[in-house]
Design a protein around this motif. Structure first.
Motif, PDB file in Angstrom:
ATOM      1  N   PHE A 290      38.208  33.974  43.737  1.00 16.12           N
ATOM      2  CA  PHE A 290      37.603  33.656  42.612  1.00 16.12           C
ATOM      3  C   PHE A 290      38.512  33.424  41.393  1.00 16.12           C
ATOM      4  O   PHE A 290      37.869  32.581  40.423  1.00 16.12           O
TER       5      PHE A 290
ATOM      6  N   ALA B 198      36.628  33.545  51.581  1.00 11.83           N
ATOM      7  CA  ALA B 198      35.890  33.519  50.172  1.00 11.83           C
ATOM      8  C   ALA B 198      34.244  33.140  50.355  1.00 11.83           C
ATOM      9  O   ALA B 198      33.905  32.721  51.210  1.00 11.83           O
TER      10      ALA B 198
ATOM     11  N   ILE C 210      32.057  31.667  44.193  1.00 12.69           N
ATOM     12  CA  ILE C 210      33.065  30.952  43.207  1.00 12.69           C
ATOM     13  C   ILE C 210      32.663  29.788  42.674  1.00 12.69           C
ATOM     14  O   ILE C 210      33.165  29.710  41.438  1.00 12.69           O
TER      15      ILE C 210
ATOM     16  N   GLY D  10      39.090  30.072  41.152  1.00 22.87           N
ATOM     17  CA  GLY D  10      37.731  29.117  40.654  1.00 22.87           C
ATOM     18  C   GLY D  10      37.543  29.272  39.189  1.00 22.87           C
ATOM     19  O   GLY D  10      37.230  28.158  38.581  1.00 22.87           O
TER      20      GLY D  10
END
Length: 274
Positions: free
Chosen positions: A46, A216, A221, A49
């Protein structure tokens, strides 16, 4: 993912997008949800991102300057260096102190610099310094008057942003104001400096992510990247539009209030006095 997870994603992405470029410290804001609300860390993927989102935002906003500087820098490798090429080289020069400091002290900062007390102290100290620099500014120099000495001085100031709570944009704008640059030029050079720094941080995070592996949530994200990018784009535009009108003092007072809140959080915690 439930509604609470999506709310955390949205809020943290907005916080990252806004605080990456405002002189108010992203680390000071990102620590508050975990300390006050008990929110869990969203994970390294994250973080990658939202950094990609903020990077895309600043590159898009300054796309004409960035493309012109990139082409001029390429031409300067085999010929004379014009004003845009010079600015590109000065961005590179100003990036080196933070790059070397990060390689040398990243582990030390990670171990000792993530406490609420350190972040609170840096938020207060560098907030006061920003207010002092803005009140004493001369505003007699533009970004085209930047010299190698200026780039080194601003770059050394940027290296201090390794200390959580300092604010990368805040300390570079402070240094530029102290060197006599006008507010707009100080902010624009700070934003241009953010491009290689955010890119480099993203590369390091991707390297760490590849070592750890990823479980993930890619939709999360993607949403975080989009929200961070849009909020960062709006932040840059409004900050530059309102900068000459409002100055730095609203951000200084905000930092002082935030620093006091963080001190109270520290005092109320297990490592504090109560």
């Amino acid at each position: 993912m439930n509604f609470s997870d999506w709310l955390h994603t949205f809020c943290l992405a907005v916080i990252q997008g806004l605080t990456e470029f405002l002189p108010i410290s992203s680390s000071a804001h990102l620590i508050l949800p975990s300390q006050l609300l008990g929110w869990e860390d969203q994970g390294l993927a994250f973080d990658v991102g939202v950094h990609v989102g903020t990077l895309l935002a600043v590159v898009y906003y300054f796309r004409r300057e960035v493309s012109g500087m990139a082409m001029a820098w390429g031409r300067s490798l085999g010929g004379p260096c014009d004003a845009e090429g010079k600015l590109a080289w000065l961005v590179v020069l100003a990036t080196l102190p933070a790059m070397f400091s990060g390689l040398m002290f990243a582990g030390l900062i990670e171990q000792y610099g993530r406490s609420v007390l350190v972040i609170a102290a840096a938020t207060l100290i560098f907030g006061v310094l920003l207010g002092w620099a803005d009140s004493r500014r001369q505003e007699c120099r533009g970004i085209r008057e930047l010299t190698r000495r200026d780039a080194v001085m601003i770059g050394m100031a940027q290296a201090l942003a390794l200390i959580p709570g300092t604010s990368r944009s805040g300390i570079t704008i402070t240094a530029a104001l102290m060197l006599g640059f006008e507010r707009q030029s100080a902010a624009r050079f700070s934003f241009l400096l953010s491009i290689p720094i955010i890119f480099g941080a993203g590369v390091l995070q991707v390297a760490r992510l590849s070592e750890q592996g990823s479980g993930a949530h890619w939709l999360q994200i993607g949403v975080g990247t989009l929200v961070a990018g849009l909020s960062a784009l709006a932040c840059i535009h409004l900050f530059l539009k309102w900068l000459d009108r409002v100055g730095m003092m609203p951000f200084v007072w905000y930092r002082l209030a935030l620093g006091v809140v963080l001190l109270l959080v520290w005092l109320a915690g297990p490592g504090g006095l109560v």
